[in-house]
Design a protein around this motif. Structure first.
Motif, short mmCIF file in Angstrom:
data_model
loop_
_atom_site.label_atom_id
_atom_site.label_comp_id
_atom_site.label_asym_id
_atom_site.label_seq_id
_atom_site.Cartn_x
_atom_site.Cartn_y
_atom_site.Cartn_z
N LEU A 1 0.82 -1.21 0.00
CA LEU A 1 0.00 0.00 0.00
C LEU A 1 0.86 1.26 0.00
CD1 LEU A 1 -2.88 -0.91 2.48
CD2 LEU A 1 -3.05 -0.56 0.01
N VAL A 2 1.90 1.28 0.81
CA VAL A 2 2.77 2.46 0.88
C VAL A 2 3.48 2.68 -0.44
CG1 VAL A 2 4.86 3.37 1.96
CG2 VAL A 2 3.06 2.41 3.38
N ILE A 3 4.02 1.62 -1.02
CA ILE A 3 4.74 1.76 -2.29
C ILE A 3 3.79 2.24 -3.38
CG2 ILE A 3 5.92 0.47 -4.11
CD1 ILE A 3 7.16 -1.24 -1.84
N LEU A 4 2.62 1.66 -3.45
CA LEU A 4 1.65 2.08 -4.45
C LEU A 4 1.25 3.54 -4.25
CD1 LEU A 4 -0.19 1.24 -6.80
CD2 LEU A 4 -1.91 0.64 -5.12
N ALA A 5 0.99 3.93 -3.02
CA ALA A 5 0.58 5.31 -2.75
C ALA A 5 1.70 6.30 -3.02
CB ALA A 5 0.10 5.43 -1.30
N LEU A 6 2.95 5.90 -2.85
CA LEU A 6 4.06 6.81 -3.11
C LEU A 6 4.26 7.11 -4.59
CD1 LEU A 6 6.94 5.70 -0.73
CD2 LEU A 6 5.79 7.90 -0.78
N TRP A 7 3.93 6.16 -5.43
CA TRP A 7 4.26 6.29 -6.85
C TRP A 7 3.05 6.55 -7.74
CZ3 TRP A 7 9.15 6.87 -8.37
CH2 TRP A 7 10.13 6.53 -7.46
N ALA A 8 1.88 6.75 -7.17
CA ALA A 8 0.69 6.93 -8.00
C ALA A 8 -0.04 8.23 -7.63
CB ALA A 8 -0.26 5.75 -7.82
N GLY A 9 -0.72 8.78 -8.60
CA GLY A 9 -1.65 9.89 -8.37
C GLY A 9 -1.04 11.17 -7.86
N ARG A 10 -1.73 11.76 -6.89
CA ARG A 10 -1.33 13.05 -6.34
C ARG A 10 0.03 13.00 -5.66
NH1 ARG A 10 -7.14 14.30 -3.99
NH2 ARG A 10 -8.08 15.12 -5.88
N SER A 11 0.36 11.87 -5.10
CA SER A 11 1.67 11.74 -4.44
C SER A 11 2.79 11.91 -5.45
CB SER A 11 1.80 10.38 -3.76
OG SER A 11 0.81 10.23 -2.78
N ALA A 12 2.67 11.23 -6.57
CA ALA A 12 3.70 11.33 -7.61
C ALA A 12 3.80 12.77 -8.11
CB ALA A 12 3.38 10.39 -8.76
N GLU A 13 2.67 13.43 -8.25
CA GLU A 13 2.66 14.83 -8.69
C GLU A 13 3.34 15.73 -7.65
OE1 GLU A 13 -0.67 18.27 -9.29
OE2 GLU A 13 -1.20 16.23 -9.86
N PHE A 14 3.10 15.48 -6.36
CA PHE A 14 3.72 16.25 -5.29
C PHE A 14 5.24 16.12 -5.33
CE2 PHE A 14 5.42 15.92 -0.88
CZ PHE A 14 5.35 17.26 -0.55
N PHE A 15 5.74 14.91 -5.52
CA PHE A 15 7.19 14.71 -5.58
C PHE A 15 7.78 15.31 -6.85
CE2 PHE A 15 6.10 11.45 -2.45
CZ PHE A 15 7.05 11.73 -1.48
N ARG A 16 7.04 15.28 -7.94
CA ARG A 16 7.51 15.89 -9.19
C ARG A 16 7.61 17.40 -9.03
NH1 ARG A 16 4.03 13.19 -12.87
NH2 ARG A 16 3.42 13.04 -11.62
N ARG A 17 6.60 18.04 -8.42
CA ARG A 17 6.63 19.49 -8.20
C ARG A 17 7.73 19.87 -7.23
NH1 ARG A 17 1.62 21.27 -5.76
NH2 ARG A 17 1.07 19.09 -5.58
N SER A 18 7.93 19.09 -6.20
CA SER A 18 8.96 19.40 -5.21
C SER A 18 10.35 19.28 -5.80
CB SER A 18 8.84 18.45 -4.01
OG SER A 18 7.64 18.66 -3.35
N ARG A 19 10.53 18.37 -6.75
CA ARG A 19 11.83 18.19 -7.39
C ARG A 19 12.17 19.39 -8.26
NH1 ARG A 19 12.33 13.33 -11.24
NH2 ARG A 19 10.42 12.91 -10.12
N ALA A 20 11.16 20.05 -8.81
CA ALA A 20 11.39 21.19 -9.69
C ALA A 20 11.79 22.46 -8.93
CB ALA A 20 10.12 21.47 -10.50
N LEU A 21 11.55 22.48 -7.60
CA LEU A 21 11.90 23.64 -6.80
C LEU A 21 13.39 23.64 -6.47
CD1 LEU A 21 8.93 23.60 -4.30
CD2 LEU A 21 9.27 25.17 -6.20
#
Length: 147
Positions: free
Chosen positions: A124-144
């Motif tokens: 569950l944790v792995i799936l939640a980390l790499w899917a949906g809004r979580s993936a978008e959050f990490f993508r946006r944070s990486r761009a900062l």
């Protein structure tokens, strides 16, 4: 949300907060399993077989895995992609260790419970980390810019 450098950081979505809580729980469960394994070394059957060294080593590895998992959980709330990768690797290792535990002692009911609960939690944790809004959050944070 502004950090200490005044850079506007995105707020972690609720899913990431839930993942952080589940990551803490997974780490704590690994630590508990490791302590219980170390205590198993005092069992008469384990001592008669001469397996207490390996049981202790296995338990210490589980405790270390749990501590590393807990340490990386805080990086998840900051949107650190390296923390996301590290937590994924740690939970995958935890899952593999649970499977190995079941293979080594297939008649032990606690091994099956550990695999069921720990495996489900890890998946569950792995799936939640790499899917949906979580993936978008990490993508946006990486761009900062790095803080």
């Amino acid at each position: 949300m502004r950090d200490e450098d005044g850079i506007e950081r995105p707020r972690p979505p609720k899913r990431v907060i839930v993942v952080v809580v589940l990551t803490y729980i997974a780490g704590i469960l690994d630590i508990i399993a490791g302590v219980l394994l170390i205590l198993l070394r005092y069992d008469d059957v384990v001592q008669a077989d001469g397996e207490s060294y390996w049981i202790t080593l296995w338990g210490a590895a589980m405790i270390l895995l749990g501590l590393l998992t807990i340490a990386m959980a805080s990086g998840l709330t900051r949107g650190r992609n390296s923390a996301r990768i590290f937590v994924t690797v740690l939970l995958s290792i935890s899952l593999v260790l649970s499977v190995v535990d079941v293979v080594v002692s297939p008649t032990d009911v606690s091994s099956w419970w550990s695999l069921g609960i720990g495996g489900l939690l890890s998946a569950l944790v792995i799936l939640a980390l790499w899917a949906g809004r979580s993936a978008e959050f990490f993508r946006r944070s990486r761009a900062l810019p790095a803080a």
